[in-house]
Design an enzyme around this catalytic site. Structure first.
Site, PDB file in Angstrom:
ATOM      1  N   GLU A 266       0.821  -1.211   0.000  1.00  0.00           N
ATOM      2  CA  GLU A 266       0.000   0.000   0.000  1.00  0.00           C
ATOM      3  C   GLU A 266       0.852   1.256   0.000  1.00  0.00           C
ATOM      4  O   GLU A 266       1.900   1.318   0.657  1.00  0.00           O
ATOM      5  CB  GLU A 266      -0.880   0.042   1.259  1.00  0.00           C
ATOM      6  CG  GLU A 266      -2.065  -0.867   1.143  1.00  0.00           C
ATOM      7  CD  GLU A 266      -3.239  -0.398   2.001  1.00  0.00           C
ATOM      8  OE1 GLU A 266      -4.139  -1.206   2.197  1.00  0.00           O
ATOM      9  OE2 GLU A 266      -3.259   0.768   2.450  1.00  0.00           O
TER      10      GLU A 266
ATOM     11  N   CYS B 196      -3.139   6.355   8.994  1.00  0.00           N
ATOM     12  CA  CYS B 196      -2.093   5.670   9.758  1.00  0.00           C
ATOM     13  C   CYS B 196      -2.663   4.430  10.418  1.00  0.00           C
ATOM     14  O   CYS B 196      -3.692   4.501  11.088  1.00  0.00           O
ATOM     15  CB  CYS B 196      -1.574   6.547  10.886  1.00  0.00           C
ATOM     16  SG  CYS B 196      -0.832   8.060  10.380  1.00  0.00           S
TER      17      CYS B 196
HETATM   18  N1  SAH Z   1       6.787   0.979  11.694  1.00  0.00           N
HETATM   19  C1  SAH Z   1       6.915   2.398  11.697  1.00  0.00           C
HETATM   20  C2  SAH Z   1       6.155   3.125  10.600  1.00  0.00           C
HETATM   21  C3  SAH Z   1       4.733   2.693  10.296  1.00  0.00           C
HETATM   22  S1  SAH Z   1       3.366   3.278  11.181  1.00  0.00           S
HETATM   23  C4  SAH Z   1       6.559   2.958  13.056  1.00  0.00           C
HETATM   24  O1  SAH Z   1       6.109   2.198  13.893  1.00  0.00           O
HETATM   25  O2  SAH Z   1       6.785   4.132  13.292  1.00  0.00           O
HETATM   26  C5  SAH Z   1       3.236   4.995  11.095  1.00  0.00           C
HETATM   27  C6  SAH Z   1       2.583   5.553  12.371  1.00  0.00           C
HETATM   28  O3  SAH Z   1       1.181   5.204  12.481  1.00  0.00           O
HETATM   29  C7  SAH Z   1       3.248   4.986  13.606  1.00  0.00           C
HETATM   30  O4  SAH Z   1       3.455   5.971  14.560  1.00  0.00           O
HETATM   31  C8  SAH Z   1       2.208   3.979  14.061  1.00  0.00           C
HETATM   32  O5  SAH Z   1       2.369   3.603  15.366  1.00  0.00           O
HETATM   33  C9  SAH Z   1       0.925   4.731  13.775  1.00  0.00           C
HETATM   34  N2  SAH Z   1      -0.265   3.875  13.837  1.00  0.00           N
HETATM   35  C10 SAH Z   1      -0.337   2.533  13.706  1.00  0.00           C
HETATM   36  N3  SAH Z   1      -1.604   2.093  13.854  1.00  0.00           N
HETATM   37  C11 SAH Z   1      -2.349   3.194  14.074  1.00  0.00           C
HETATM   38  C12 SAH Z   1      -3.760   3.401  14.296  1.00  0.00           C
HETATM   39  N4  SAH Z   1      -4.628   2.394  14.287  1.00  0.00           N
HETATM   40  N5  SAH Z   1      -4.180   4.674  14.482  1.00  0.00           N
HETATM   41  C13 SAH Z   1      -3.311   5.708  14.467  1.00  0.00           C
HETATM   42  N6  SAH Z   1      -1.989   5.571  14.253  1.00  0.00           N
HETATM   43  C14 SAH Z   1      -1.513   4.338  14.073  1.00  0.00           C
END
Ligand code: SAH
Length: 343
Positions: free
Chosen positions: A96, A335
């Site tokens: 994605e 996100c």
């Molecule tokens: N693995 C990396 C990048 C991917 S996620 C990391 O963990 O930073 C990008 C951001 O979205 C991260 O801060 C992650 O924790 C957040 N994220 C993941 N699931 C989410 C959700 N359901 N709602 C809001 N943010 C979320």
């Protein structure tokens, strides 16, 4: 042309010198290497056949050569104009990518892996497991694909799609250099986000990139972090913060901390106070991310008042803080909602 070429044959991801050498191997003059380079990185050519400055006969003979571009398998457009893409890679796997337009910018959220092995409790990507790392050219391809689809230059790239970038550090760092030097996006407009892995933040710092660096903290104490992020069991909050301090020392750049807000879980005023203690004296910025719902778990997004309360506590303690309301929510493009499926 034989399509079972190895990854080292793929043209996207190669430097100008390598592309020039490749053209010479094909019996073409060296200056055609420069043309190939411009068409790949600037014009976003999807095949050699469309490079109209090449002689017709040559174009025909290499028309099927794999240059390293994906296909758009599916595209969803959210009411806020965010576009979510499912891209099919050369080996058939799907990733994605999200294109997020604002008045002045076009930001691309890129994946760094197919799936993700971290399995954070609140994130959809991890629920589907992990398949493989992406190559640098597969990251660059995502940016070129969105640029072409919008017909507008990409201004910013965030490594916040599927995957954990620091597990795939070599290819991620290579893609940063390609996006900067070859596609022409400023390093400060490239943001790498990580959940943090032992010694990897230091390793990234030592690359001395001028990127924006974000760490998914999400919890104000170790027990809570372990509950949300399984890998935290092998990496304490203290170690993580110590490495972040080293990052600031080595690069001279600040660290952004991302903090997802889950109602009743980590959004209490006490959590804000705990967070402040950890961040005192730290050159930092906190990005609060109100939870975006996913079907597998029943966390809730806090209401606006609660979010503001958390934000205010940080601000009163002189911590720079912003709230990120994710775009693309209704298209499951926000996100944490990326899962390489259409729903
Ligand atoms: N693995 C990396 C990048 C991917 S996620 C990391 O963990 O930073 C990008 C951001 O979205 C991260 O801060 C992650 O924790 C957040 N994220 C993941 N699931 C989410 C959700 N359901 N709602 C809001 N943010 C979320």
């Amino acid at each position: 042309m034989n399509l079972s070429v190895t990854e080292s044959d793929v043209l996207l991801g190669k430097s100008l010198a390598e592309l020039t050498a490749w053209m010479e191997q094909q019996g073409q003059p060296a200056y055609r290497g420069k043309q190939l380079y411009q068409w790949l990185y600037q014009k976003g050519a999807r095949s050699l056949a469309e490079i109209s400055v090449f002689p017709k006969q040559f174009r025909e003979s290499v028309a099927d050569y794999p240059i390293g571009r994906s296909n758009i398998h599916f595209r969803a457009v959210a009411p806020d104009k965010t576009r979510k893409y499912l891209l099919q890679l050369q080996d058939g796997l799907i990733i994605e990518t999200v294109g997020i337009p604002t008045s002045k910018r076009l930001t691309v959220c890129v994946s760094s892996q197919v799936g993700c092995p971290m399995d954070c409790d609140f994130c959809a990507t991890g629920k589907g497991g992990f398949t493989r790392n992406l190559k640098a050219y597969e990251i660059v391809d995502q940016v070129l694909t969105v640029q072409n689809d919008f017909g507008q230059r990409v201004s910013n790239v965030v490594y916040m799609g599927m995957g954990e970038p620091l597990i795939n550090l070599d290819e991620v760092a290579k893609s940063v250099k390609l996006l900067n030097q070859d596609v022409g996006i400023g390093q400060r407009s490239l943001t790498v986000s990580t959940v943090g892995l032992p010694n990897k933040i230091r390793e990234l710092a030592e690359q001395k990139l001028q990127i924006t660096f974000a760490v998914s903290l999400h919890a104000s104490n170790q027990a809570l972090r372990e509950q949300l992020i399984p890998s935290a069991q092998h990496y304490s909050l203290q170690q993580l913060l110590a490495e972040c301090r080293e990052y600031v020392e080595i690069t001279g750049r600040r660290v952004t901390f991302e903090y997802i807000l889950l109602a009743g879980v980590n959004d209490n005023p006490e959590n804000a106070q705990e967070l402040i203690k950890h961040l005192r004296g730290f050159q930092t910025h906190v990005n609060l991310i109100p939870y975006n719902p996913i079907s597998e778990v029943d966390y809730q997004r806090p209401d606006k008042q609660r979010i503001k309360q958390f934000q205010d506590i940080l601000q009163q303690n002189k911590i720079a803080v912003t709230v990120r309301y994710s775009r693309g929510l209704s298209a499951d493009a926000a996100c944490g909602q990326l899962r390489a499926s259409r729903r």
